[in-house]
Design an enzyme around this catalytic site. Sequence first.
Site, PDB file in Angstrom:
ATOM      1  N   ASP A 201       0.817  -1.210   0.000  1.00  8.75           N
ATOM      2  CA  ASP A 201       0.000   0.000   0.000  1.00  8.75           C
ATOM      3  C   ASP A 201       0.855   1.267   0.000  1.00  8.75           C
ATOM      4  O   ASP A 201       1.880   1.332   0.682  1.00  8.75           O
ATOM      5  CB  ASP A 201      -0.848  -0.038   1.287  1.00  8.75           C
ATOM      6  CG  ASP A 201      -1.841   1.092   1.368  1.00  8.75           C
ATOM      7  OD1 ASP A 201      -2.697   1.183   0.481  1.00  8.75           O
ATOM      8  OD2 ASP A 201      -1.762   1.888   2.326  1.00  8.75           O
ATOM      9  N   GLU A 243       1.452  -0.406  -5.159  1.00  8.00           N
ATOM     10  CA  GLU A 243       0.428   0.618  -5.315  1.00  8.00           C
ATOM     11  C   GLU A 243       1.112   1.983  -5.290  1.00  8.00           C
ATOM     12  O   GLU A 243       1.412   2.526  -4.226  1.00  8.00           O
ATOM     13  CB  GLU A 243      -0.620   0.566  -4.199  1.00  8.00           C
ATOM     14  CG  GLU A 243      -1.798   1.456  -4.575  1.00  8.00           C
ATOM     15  CD  GLU A 243      -2.399   2.297  -3.459  1.00  8.00           C
ATOM     16  OE1 GLU A 243      -3.454   2.892  -3.692  1.00  8.00           O
ATOM     17  OE2 GLU A 243      -1.812   2.378  -2.362  1.00  8.00           O
TER      18      GLU A 243
END
Length: 538
Positions: A201, A243
């Site tokens: 993330d 990401e």
Amino acid sequence: MPESLWYKNAVFYEVYVRAFFDSDGDGNGDLNGLTQKLDYLQSLGVDCLWLLPIYPSPLKDDGYDISDYTGIHPDYGTLADFKNLLEAAHARHIRLIMDLVLNHSSDQHPWFQAARSDRNSPFRDYYVWSDSDKKYDQARIIFVDTEKSNWTWDEAAGQYFWHRFYSSQPDLNFDNPAVRAEFLRIMRFWLDLGVDGFRVDAVPYLFEREDTNCENLPETHAFLKEIRRYVDKNYPGRILLCEANQWPEDVRTYLGDGDEFQLAFHFPLMPRIFMGLRRADSVPIEWALTHTPSIPENCQWCTFLRNHDELTLEMVTEEERQWMWEQYAPEARMRLNLGIRRRLAPLLDNDPRKIGLAFSLLFTLPGSPIIYYGDEIGMGDDLQLPDRNGVRTPLQWDAGLNAGFSSARSIYSPVIGVAPYDPERVNVETSRSTNGSLWSRIQAMIAIRKSHPALCCGDLAWLDCGLPAVAAYLRRGSREHMLMVHNLSAVPQMIDCVLPEDFHGKIVDLLTSQAMGKTQGRLLLSIQPYEYRWLSIA
Ligand code: BGC
């Protein structure tokens, strides 16, 4: 292709466990519920699940605010349930990756609690503190609708702490070797259990440096490479998916020389698929791909249409963003931060032709595709729910109580109740058993994709038919060539164009299995509004 490169041709499926299936009737989807529904995912053709965070969390950001990195949120079950899920998935040849949230923890994490209450605690330096809220002022604010600053004053600590997301998510200090070591330990915990990797993330923001925008810094890359070395050495074949919501040349840097991430989301392509469709013009899609740098042999893009967040418009120009908002989010409540908080089907007017076309692009352009749960049956969204919750409603299994998701009286979120997206009209049971339904078309496309490796890894070349509304491209494989034709417009198109020399031969329409004769060096084809054709030429 060697098994170790499995991710280069995998179909990913993003699961929000809370929304998937409730096995114990408490109103929340759980790990056992997901285990019970693995056959469903297998029948769709899914190769790898990506689980949104399932860790203990106060849920201020739906689990992206973690208070224990090696536990399971009680709503979801236990570690034993997780092991069981993993085993059952592997038995079906389905892999599983987890979300790894490096950048920040929850403010409820014991590290932060210790850090804020004692300046001399070894955990103080786990976070980024300052006496002033003026440091790093070139860093943008990401959650612009909620946060006014990346600094928040903490009364207990007597200092400001740094956060790139919600103020309940203090950023960890990656300059501290102890923090870096914690994450190797956390990764080891899950990799030892057998997970197949991580979707990592918010990677651009790990380090902070004055006079920079605090994104994509060399220190960040150095740490990510260290993680990769660790995984390769100890757990070969496991993957890291990046990401980084960035421009192509910046995302490209996260693949390094094939020694950083194996996979990265293709953020710039996604909004341009929607742009191309609404403008009936293939140029934005072609633009995104021609501006996509080449990538190392052992890497792959992850392509997607929608996910659990707003449809981000960070990777378009200001003018394009305004246009996308006008077109796709005409009401203020449809907008969130720099994006659009709607699901795929409502974005595409619930028109099965447009939705099918979008999936066809997803499955035939380079990259490993990711399906967001529920989009395979054309689920709707609930704009009355706050933040991104409107695209996180229960999966609609059937037309029964709570859409077959749960037997509880009260569930974590209302089921979409309004036509045309209500469970009577949109549910897995009906979609699966109906010929020509969205689900059946997606299943067929996945199956064909798997038996034609050119779609995974063949070179991409655009075919100029002189028709702006037609997205036609060639995928050259070692044994077979493919020609993909998409009509992005609401009017029929007559295609008549010259094919490259190596595209001479018999044409077979893979979606209908029909032989279409020989090319004779040209492609002559009439194509209906929003129709797509997958042609094999051999
Ligand atoms: C996730 C979001 C989350 C944010 C902060 C993102 O990129 O996809 O859902 O709110 O990271 O963790």
